[in-house]
Design an enzyme around this catalytic site. Sequence first.
Site, mmCIF file in Angstrom:
data_model
loop_
_atom_site.group_PDB
_atom_site.id
_atom_site.type_symbol
_atom_site.label_atom_id
_atom_site.label_comp_id
_atom_site.label_asym_id
_atom_site.label_seq_id
_atom_site.Cartn_x
_atom_site.Cartn_y
_atom_site.Cartn_z
ATOM 1 N N ARG A 194 0.932 -1.347 -0.065
ATOM 2 C CA ARG A 194 0.036 0.050 -0.043
ATOM 3 C C ARG A 194 0.719 1.271 -0.092
ATOM 4 O O ARG A 194 0.633 2.149 -0.874
ATOM 5 C CB ARG A 194 -0.929 0.005 1.226
ATOM 6 N N GLY A 215 -8.811 12.803 4.416
ATOM 7 C CA GLY A 215 -8.617 11.724 5.518
ATOM 8 C C GLY A 215 -7.188 11.414 5.708
ATOM 9 O O GLY A 215 -6.776 10.318 5.615
ATOM 10 N N GLU A 250 -16.707 17.469 4.721
ATOM 11 C CA GLU A 250 -18.182 17.868 4.420
ATOM 12 C C GLU A 250 -18.444 19.070 5.271
ATOM 13 O O GLU A 250 -19.101 19.692 5.098
ATOM 14 C CB GLU A 250 -19.276 16.732 5.224
ATOM 15 N N GLU A 288 -6.691 7.911 0.534
ATOM 16 C CA GLU A 288 -6.657 6.375 0.738
ATOM 17 C C GLU A 288 -8.034 6.080 1.292
ATOM 18 O O GLU A 288 -8.261 5.913 2.566
ATOM 19 C CB GLU A 288 -5.483 5.856 1.767
ATOM 20 N N GLU A 308 -16.703 1.188 5.119
ATOM 21 C CA GLU A 308 -16.329 2.420 5.778
ATOM 22 C C GLU A 308 -17.083 3.607 5.015
ATOM 23 O O GLU A 308 -16.965 4.643 5.676
ATOM 24 C CB GLU A 308 -14.885 2.723 6.188
ATOM 25 N N SER A 331 -17.153 10.367 1.036
ATOM 26 C CA SER A 331 -16.199 11.636 1.353
ATOM 27 C C SER A 331 -15.473 11.899 0.355
ATOM 28 O O SER A 331 -15.110 13.213 0.360
ATOM 29 C CB SER A 331 -15.630 11.136 2.903
#
Length: 545
Positions: free
Chosen positions: A173, A197, A249, A263, A272, A277
């Site tokens: 990753r 995020g 948001e 990610e 999730e 988002s």
Amino acid sequence: MEGSVGQTVPVEQEFVLASISELSSPSSSYTAASSSSAVARFYADSGVAELRFYRQPESITVVNVDLQTAQLFKLSNVNSVCMFEASDTGKEKLYSRGVALQFRNEADSNAFHCAFEKRKKDLVDQGTNLPNGELSTSRSKFDDKIESSSAKMYFHYYGQLLHQQNMLQDYVRTGTYYAAVIENRADFTGRVVVDVGAGSGILSLFAAQAGAKHVYAVEASEMAEYARKLIAGNPALSQRITVVKGKVEEAELPEKADILISEPMGTLLVNERMLESYVIARDRFLVPNGKMFPTIGRIHMAPFSDEYLFVEIANKALFWQQQNYYGVDLTPLHGSAFHGYFSQPVVDAFDPRLLVAPSISHVIDFTKIKEEELYEIDVPLRFIASVGTRVHGLACWFDVLFNGSTVQRWLTTAPGAPTTHWYQLRCVLSQPLYVMAGQEITGRLNMIAHNAQSYTIHLTLSAKMWGPAAEQGGILQTSSCKLDLKEPYYRMSQPQAYAIAPDQQPHQLIPTQDIPIHSQDFEEPELLPKPSSSGAQLNVLMDNA
């Protein structure tokens, strides 16, 4: 912001108060006489909603209140307190301020509270602009669609360093993200980047390494404080990174982004619900034709046969077949327990030789999809069995593409590829299907989002008739299941080596096949390495029960 009423501002509504008194604070010694009458007026000046209190009869402004930050509390039938943030004078630290209100009667009090709440709600609907990094105290779209207890657990989980370490140590990753950014410096150099995020801030640091003009790292959990510390500890990069604590948001940024990096992938790509988002951040922050890293995602699906897994799950319910457990008959609950175990998707790494047909894919283009389209994902299924065996369910994995201007790089979670912390996912049927080589398998995978930040999965697989009567159509056997993606069975064992039965011949490795992407001409590398002559053979064929 105190002064007289010399301005011409449209008054929306006015209320007469019995008295008003400002609560004392370290930054203000003013206290109005509690016996003096007052007037409260709601204003809308250039789209800014405001509440002003005046002392009568002089009509002198006692205080101005920004409704964005204000909260109203009822103490009794006629007494209330309004709390709000003080104005920034630039000379002292800000403190919250409060005004004690006394109404003439209960009806006036109720009318004022209704007017206050209506204007607060209007602010949410209008999406009033806030300064950089500030957050609205009103409910956001995230709050409306996600259960508060789920959000609390979610942000608590990602606010812990041990979970961030788990993701950072997924070198497939992290290494793929690093390569995708650094190999595409042309997309980052001199550009404004928003990290959606941001977590520990690692992707923001990658973007800064690639020459980003400025990076806004938006993170809602307490991990934002750790990100600030980590970024500050890298002074060569920290001057070009701003950490904004809050949900995408709600947060406001001072400028648009040329590129988003994030990610947002969960188990099966969508768990999730962070993809929503990511899409919201695109609509709020990204310039037209801006880039998104990752750019697209694909969910891959194929039927599988795994007798060991099926027996393992079925045997879990044997406990409830006891007829004399300390004198208690447990068998009435066996059926419920059996179906309960099969309602859990299995998360593990499995051997790709367990697949019984080439895979198909469902494409999600992050640059084009609407947020609402992620509320329900419906995928028709059609496969041609390559071997004769029992089909125990549907295997799923995903990959994402970083469509850089210089290099197009894929991050895959495919079986047979290096294992990631996402592993793969399998939906196991409680009633397996029997298929022959060349037989058609059809069905549907339907995923419906729920307010616990995940999806309810409905899977149906059917085996069509085979032989001389096949042209007449019809379904020979059908099996279905309902699973909760929020509650998987984490079976973190490595792929098992299965022995060939003495009387069985090995089959060729079943290759994966992908549907073409028509929106862009992406060149896709093979998800699985090409097998050697010996590795190309299937080393197992399950015994039909």
